[in-house]
Design a protein around this motif. Sequence first.
Motif, mmCIF file in Angstrom:
data_model
loop_
_atom_site.group_PDB
_atom_site.id
_atom_site.type_symbol
_atom_site.label_atom_id
_atom_site.label_comp_id
_atom_site.label_asym_id
_atom_site.label_seq_id
_atom_site.Cartn_x
_atom_site.Cartn_y
_atom_site.Cartn_z
ATOM 1 N N MET A 1 41.179 35.842 33.973
ATOM 2 C CA MET A 1 41.303 36.030 32.546
ATOM 3 C C MET A 1 41.400 34.665 31.887
ATOM 4 N N SER A 2 40.773 34.552 30.757
ATOM 5 C CA SER A 2 40.871 33.309 30.008
ATOM 6 C C SER A 2 40.989 33.638 28.525
ATOM 7 N N GLU B 1 38.797 29.898 25.067
ATOM 8 C CA GLU B 1 37.647 29.136 25.553
ATOM 9 C C GLU B 1 36.650 28.814 24.440
ATOM 10 N N ASN C 1 31.199 30.109 34.545
ATOM 11 C CA ASN C 1 32.212 31.154 34.715
ATOM 12 C C ASN C 1 32.736 31.651 33.373
ATOM 13 N N LEU C 2 32.929 30.741 32.416
ATOM 14 C CA LEU C 2 33.370 31.166 31.085
ATOM 15 C C LEU C 2 32.313 32.044 30.421
ATOM 16 N N ARG D 1 30.111 33.917 31.915
ATOM 17 C CA ARG D 1 30.124 35.221 32.589
ATOM 18 C C ARG D 1 31.246 36.097 32.008
ATOM 19 N N GLY D 2 32.414 35.522 31.813
ATOM 20 C CA GLY D 2 33.527 36.271 31.236
ATOM 21 C C GLY D 2 33.237 36.722 29.814
ATOM 22 N N LEU D 3 32.609 35.860 29.023
ATOM 23 C CA LEU D 3 32.253 36.234 27.654
ATOM 24 C C LEU D 3 31.208 37.345 27.642
ATOM 25 N N ASP E 1 30.911 39.673 29.938
ATOM 26 C CA ASP E 1 31.645 40.898 30.287
ATOM 27 C C ASP E 1 32.373 41.447 29.063
ATOM 28 N N THR E 2 32.989 40.560 28.294
ATOM 29 C CA THR E 2 33.703 40.983 27.085
ATOM 30 C C THR E 2 32.737 41.570 26.063
ATOM 31 N N ARG F 1 31.719 45.052 27.172
ATOM 32 C CA ARG F 1 32.815 46.006 27.001
ATOM 33 C C ARG F 1 32.989 46.377 25.533
#
Length: 72
Positions: free
Chosen positions: A1-2, A5, A51-52, A54-56, A58-59, A62
């Motif tokens: 979790m971040s 960013e 990696n950041l 990829r997380g964004l 995913d968000t 969602r």
Amino acid sequence: MSFGELALVQQGRRSADVRADTVVACAVLSAEAFAMLERDHPRLMVRLLHNLLRGLGDTARRLTAEVAALAR
């Protein structure tokens, strides 16, 4: 979790506060350390940004699904 960013990458302020319901350990990367990382370790910076991103992604997926569910 971040979190934070986008503010770090855009050199701006965070748009939200973060609150934990339990005890957590949190690592901080200052804007100065971020700039130093980019200058001194560019390959590591690419990995971090990957990696950041990829997380964004995913968000974004969602949130898109949540908006679609609310629109029904």
